[in-house]
Design a protein around this motif. Structure first.
Motif, PDB file in Angstrom:
ATOM      1  N   VAL A  49       0.945  -1.192   0.047  1.00  0.00           N
ATOM      2  CA  VAL A  49       0.323   0.160  -0.221  1.00  0.00           C
ATOM      3  C   VAL A  49       0.889   1.134  -0.294  1.00  0.00           C
ATOM      4  N   VAL A  50       0.433   1.906  -1.407  1.00  0.00           N
ATOM      5  CA  VAL A  50       1.194   3.391  -1.094  1.00  0.00           C
ATOM      6  C   VAL A  50       0.366   4.569  -1.108  1.00  0.00           C
ATOM      7  N   HIS A  51       0.531   5.397   0.110  1.00  0.00           N
ATOM      8  CA  HIS A  51      -0.044   6.497   0.230  1.00  0.00           C
ATOM      9  C   HIS A  51       0.020   7.803  -0.829  1.00  0.00           C
ATOM     10  N   GLY A  52      -0.773   8.721   0.083  1.00  0.00           N
ATOM     11  CA  GLY A  52      -0.052   9.845  -0.631  1.00  0.00           C
ATOM     12  C   GLY A  52      -0.370  11.241   0.428  1.00  0.00           C
ATOM     13  N   PHE A  53      -0.181  12.499  -0.792  1.00  0.00           N
ATOM     14  CA  PHE A  53       0.059  13.380   0.048  1.00  0.00           C
ATOM     15  C   PHE A  53      -1.337  14.130   0.598  1.00  0.00           C
ATOM     16  N   PRO A  54      -0.780  15.228   1.390  1.00  0.00           N
ATOM     17  CA  PRO A  54       0.313  14.813   2.329  1.00  0.00           C
ATOM     18  C   PRO A  54      -0.122  14.312   3.895  1.00  0.00           C
ATOM     19  N   THR A  55      -0.269  13.008   3.801  1.00  0.00           N
ATOM     20  CA  THR A  55      -0.592  12.350   5.091  1.00  0.00           C
ATOM     21  C   THR A  55       0.523  10.803   4.965  1.00  0.00           C
ATOM     22  N   SER A  56      -0.005  10.102   5.279  1.00  0.00           N
ATOM     23  CA  SER A  56       0.345   8.606   5.253  1.00  0.00           C
ATOM     24  C   SER A  56      -0.140   7.363   5.551  1.00  0.00           C
ATOM     25  N   SER A  57       0.541   6.378   5.823  1.00  0.00           N
ATOM     26  CA  SER A  57       0.414   5.080   5.214  1.00  0.00           C
ATOM     27  C   SER A  57      -1.353   4.403   6.743  1.00  0.00           C
ATOM     28  N   PHE A  58      -1.105   5.799   7.622  1.00  0.00           N
ATOM     29  CA  PHE A  58      -2.477   6.032   8.507  1.00  0.00           C
ATOM     30  C   PHE A  58      -4.016   5.239   8.296  1.00  0.00           C
ATOM     31  N   ASP A  59      -3.739   6.615   6.812  1.00  0.00           N
ATOM     32  CA  ASP A  59      -5.178   6.491   6.071  1.00  0.00           C
ATOM     33  C   ASP A  59      -5.378   5.264   5.784  1.00  0.00           C
ATOM     34  N   PHE A  60      -4.722   4.306   5.595  1.00  0.00           N
ATOM     35  CA  PHE A  60      -5.302   2.616   5.787  1.00  0.00           C
ATOM     36  C   PHE A  60      -5.372   1.692   6.820  1.00  0.00           C
ATOM     37  N   ALA A  61      -5.197   3.034   8.319  1.00  0.00           N
ATOM     38  CA  ALA A  61      -4.701   1.981   9.316  1.00  0.00           C
ATOM     39  C   ALA A  61      -6.496   0.900  10.090  1.00  0.00           C
ATOM     40  N   HIS A  62      -7.373   1.981   9.564  1.00  0.00           N
ATOM     41  CA  HIS A  62      -8.796   0.946  10.037  1.00  0.00           C
ATOM     42  C   HIS A  62      -9.478  -0.287   9.434  1.00  0.00           C
ATOM     43  N   LEU A  63      -8.409  -0.111   7.951  1.00  0.00           N
ATOM     44  CA  LEU A  63      -8.548  -1.002   7.186  1.00  0.00           C
ATOM     45  C   LEU A  63      -7.739  -2.526   7.241  1.00  0.00           C
ATOM     46  N   VAL A  64      -6.213  -2.171   8.115  1.00  0.00           N
ATOM     47  CA  VAL A  64      -6.097  -3.346   7.585  1.00  0.00           C
ATOM     48  C   VAL A  64      -5.569  -4.683   8.347  1.00  0.00           C
ATOM     49  N   ASP A  65      -6.607  -5.213   9.541  1.00  0.00           N
ATOM     50  CA  ASP A  65      -7.471  -6.404   9.521  1.00  0.00           C
ATOM     51  C   ASP A  65      -8.156  -6.707   9.163  1.00  0.00           C
ATOM     52  N   GLN A  66      -8.618  -6.210   7.898  1.00  0.00           N
ATOM     53  CA  GLN A  66      -9.730  -6.401   6.727  1.00  0.00           C
ATOM     54  C   GLN A  66      -8.910  -7.021   5.779  1.00  0.00           C
ATOM     55  N   LEU A  67      -8.481  -6.042   5.235  1.00  0.00           N
ATOM     56  CA  LEU A  67      -7.038  -6.607   3.783  1.00  0.00           C
ATOM     57  C   LEU A  67      -6.782  -7.213   4.301  1.00  0.00           C
ATOM     58  N   SER A  68      -6.558  -7.833   5.631  1.00  0.00           N
ATOM     59  CA  SER A  68      -5.056  -9.138   5.772  1.00  0.00           C
ATOM     60  C   SER A  68      -5.751 -10.343   6.795  1.00  0.00           C
ATOM     61  N   ASP A  69      -6.584  -9.991   6.390  1.00  0.00           N
ATOM     62  CA  ASP A  69      -7.573 -11.426   6.458  1.00  0.00           C
ATOM     63  C   ASP A  69      -7.318 -12.496   6.383  1.00  0.00           C
ATOM     64  N   ARG A  70      -7.183 -12.570   4.441  1.00  0.00           N
ATOM     65  CA  ARG A  70      -6.228 -13.872   3.847  1.00  0.00           C
ATOM     66  C   ARG A  70      -4.909 -13.657   3.006  1.00  0.00           C
ATOM     67  N   ARG A  71      -4.207 -12.148   3.546  1.00  0.00           N
ATOM     68  CA  ARG A  71      -2.715 -11.529   2.597  1.00  0.00           C
ATOM     69  C   ARG A  71      -1.620 -11.249   3.217  1.00  0.00           C
ATOM     70  N   ARG A  72      -0.796 -11.540   3.451  1.00  0.00           N
ATOM     71  CA  ARG A  72       0.414 -10.137   4.314  1.00  0.00           C
ATOM     72  C   ARG A  72      -0.127  -8.625   3.683  1.00  0.00           C
ATOM     73  N   VAL A  73       0.175  -7.546   4.616  1.00  0.00           N
ATOM     74  CA  VAL A  73      -0.422  -6.240   4.109  1.00  0.00           C
ATOM     75  C   VAL A  73       0.675  -5.600   4.462  1.00  0.00           C
ATOM     76  N   VAL A  74       1.394  -5.080   3.519  1.00  0.00           N
ATOM     77  CA  VAL A  74       2.933  -4.256   3.769  1.00  0.00           C
ATOM     78  C   VAL A  74       2.267  -2.561   3.169  1.00  0.00           C
ATOM     79  N   LEU A  75       2.385  -1.826   4.579  1.00  0.00           N
ATOM     80  CA  LEU A  75       1.952  -0.316   4.080  1.00  0.00           C
ATOM     81  C   LEU A  75       3.901   0.618   4.790  1.00  0.00           C
TER      82      LEU A  75
END
Length: 297
Positions: A49-75
């Motif tokens: 996962v590659v975030h945008g300007f001017p924020t950070s990987s925290f944009d996806f913090a609330h989704l990581v547990d769901q996204l990583s259900d069946r795969r490794r997720v790297v931010l």
């Protein structure tokens, strides 16, 4: 240890670690990485996962547990953003791409899908161009592109962005501070989502004086103008499956950009996150997650 104003930042910081990244256009920089293992089964390829300007990987913090259900997720927090190093130096798309490539190499990621947003779309465009040129030896399986000004002449840049671009490419004497930066982020959301709390995202960028670096890290827009054929050309041409997930009420990266991308790549899928603006993953997280699962599992 940093004392954070927003309570969720400390938990996010604790989930990650700093990785020494390097590259020919980057130098040596420590970047913050969250490497979330698959929670149930690792039947799907990893997701970077590659975030945008001017924020950070925290944009996806609330989704990581769901996204990583069946795969490794790297931010990854790109250099100059979030919890990564913020040196007073020129920032270039190639350097951001070096950071992502370095992290992938150190984590042993050779085959994976990509999810990008905003400036992250441009960084991924550079990475895809390298892969097409034979300069990045990985297998990109599938991609999701979200709300980024990939056709820069169509972008409706904000007054704040134009002001930053008019400033010298150097660290400012003063930054906007977290309250003003949070307000500018809220202004990019759909009107119905003006109550979304962007304070943590602003606090993370202001960390270590990162708000003073905004006139430097925004220079990717100038590079987009100069090298759009390389960045967007690779986004359009790369043979991996392409999925476009877009908030149609984005005041900057307008909906017509998504239409244009799909017209250039007719085999791509396009999912509108209705009622969302520039940050659909924050404005309509349930719909966004459903779109991601439909696209890449």
């Amino acid at each position: 240890m940093t004392t954070w104003m927003h309570p969720e930042i400390g938990d996010w910081e604790a989930r990650g670690r700093r990785v020494a990244a390097s590259g020919p256009t980057l130098g040596d920089v420590d970047v913050f990485v969250v490497d979330a293992p698959a929670r149930t089964s690792e039947e799907l390829e990893p997701l970077v996962v590659v975030h945008g300007f001017p924020t950070s990987s925290f944009d996806f913090a609330h989704l990581v547990d769901q996204l990583s259900d069946r795969r490794r997720v790297v931010l990854v927090d790109l250099p100059g953003f979030g919890l990564s190093d913020k040196p007073d130096a020129p920032y270039r798309v190639a350097g951001s791409a070096d950071a992502v490539a370095s992290v992938c190499d150190q984590l042993g990621l050779r085959r994976f899908a990509l999810l990008s947003h905003d400036m992250g779309d441009t960084v991924v465009g550079e990475l895809l161009a390298r892969q097409l040129d034979g300069d990045w030896d990985v297998d990109v399986t599938r991609r999701v592109v979200t709300n980024g000004s990939i056709y820069i002449e169509m972008a409706h840049l904000t007054d704040g962005q134009l002001m930053l671009l008019s400033m010298p490419d150097e660290r400012a004497a003063r930054g906007p501070g977290p309250e003003l930066l949070a307000a500018s982020l809220v202004a990019t959301l759909a009107p119905a989502h003006a109550d979304v709390d962007m304070s943590a995202h602003a606090e993370l960028q202001c960390h270590l004086g990162g708000d003073r670096l905004l006139p430097r890290i925004i220079r990717y827009i100038e590079e987009r103008r100069a090298d759009e054929a390389r960045f967007t050309g690779a986004i359009e041409a790369h043979p991996s499956d392409l999925h476009v997930v877009w908030g149609p009420e984005d005041p900057i990266a307008v909906a017509a950009m998504a239409d244009r991308l799909v017209a250039a790549r007719p085999d791509a899928t396009l999912t509108w996150i209705e009622g969302a603006g520039h940050y659909p993953q924050l404005e309509e997280p349930r719909s966004y997650l459903e779109a991601l699962r439909a696209a890449i599992g």
